[in-house]
Design a protein around this motif. Sequence first.
Motif, PDB file in Angstrom:
ATOM      1  N   HIS A 118       0.845  -1.187   0.000  1.00 22.04           N
ATOM      2  CA  HIS A 118       0.000   0.000   0.000  1.00 22.04           C
ATOM      3  C   HIS A 118       0.887   1.246   0.000  1.00 22.04           C
ATOM      4  N   TYR A 119       0.318   2.371  -0.415  1.00 22.05           N
ATOM      5  CA  TYR A 119       1.051   3.645  -0.403  1.00 22.05           C
ATOM      6  C   TYR A 119       0.217   4.716   0.279  1.00 22.05           C
ATOM      7  N   ILE A 120       0.903   5.531   1.065  1.00 20.37           N
ATOM      8  CA  ILE A 120       0.264   6.667   1.725  1.00 20.37           C
ATOM      9  C   ILE A 120       1.083   7.928   1.444  1.00 20.37           C
ATOM     10  N   SER A 121       0.528   9.064   1.800  1.00 19.46           N
ATOM     11  CA  SER A 121       1.224  10.341   1.701  1.00 19.46           C
ATOM     12  C   SER A 121       1.585  10.807   3.102  1.00 19.46           C
ATOM     13  N   LEU A 122       2.864  11.110   3.308  1.00 18.45           N
ATOM     14  CA  LEU A 122       3.349  11.561   4.606  1.00 18.45           C
ATOM     15  C   LEU A 122       3.414  13.080   4.613  1.00 18.45           C
ATOM     16  N   MET A 123       2.781  13.687   5.609  1.00 17.91           N
ATOM     17  CA  MET A 123       2.717  15.144   5.719  1.00 17.91           C
ATOM     18  C   MET A 123       3.966  15.678   6.406  1.00 17.91           C
ATOM     19  N   PRO A 124       4.312  16.947   6.206  1.00 17.00           N
ATOM     20  CA  PRO A 124       5.482  17.524   6.871  1.00 17.00           C
ATOM     21  C   PRO A 124       5.415  17.502   8.401  1.00 17.00           C
TER      22      PRO A 124
END
Length: 234
Positions: A115-121
Amino acid sequence: MTEIKIHDPFSAMAAGPVMTGSALPRYPDDIRNRRPELAAVAERYWKAMAPRGPVPVIDEAFLDMIRRERHMSRQENSGGGCCHLVTEILQATHGLEKCAVSVLAPDGRVAMSGHYISLMPNGSILDPTADQFGTRSDILLLSPSDGDYGLYRPEFSDEWNPDHEPELAGWSEFPGAEHGWDDFDQDNALKADMGPHWWCRDPSRQLAWLENTSRTYGSWSLARHDELEPDFAG
């Protein structure tokens, strides 16, 4: 969980790819209540890996953009979660780090690899294709204080795992090695032993998502639905 007004992904999809409405209710079981150390390990890791830059404003316009891109990606690929494509777009347009993860069951075993996610700053996790798991929301935004935050960890392989990489050592005490460290192998072995939906809080929701997306997008979701339906019925 950061509150986001979103549509129920199992309502009538004929209304279009961009819909708003009430958020789905939270599940009462909180991973921090049972395994707080799992969430703590995830928090240390993801904050260290977070990209630099401004934190985007997660408003309705941003969510609508995600849903449009997700819808178009699924149209072009006959369904599927399309996490790899949507997170690529968010990385290119907003600087959010695309990260390969495994989604864990509450006991720490691999429920879903690849799976892929987006990591926030700020270290928060944005899952723009969470609807495929039958979760409470079609998009999840999880801060370290949210219970499900600890269910997302980097994806392990035979070469990249707590036995070899110091930054992953925090996960060495959790389940994972009974089928080897490779998450893909563990994922397949667990599903073979326990069924494809062993990890689902509500298996019927995942099947409902597949039913809806097979009607909307076609072959990938239809094939996956037909593969899972006998097991769900049993």
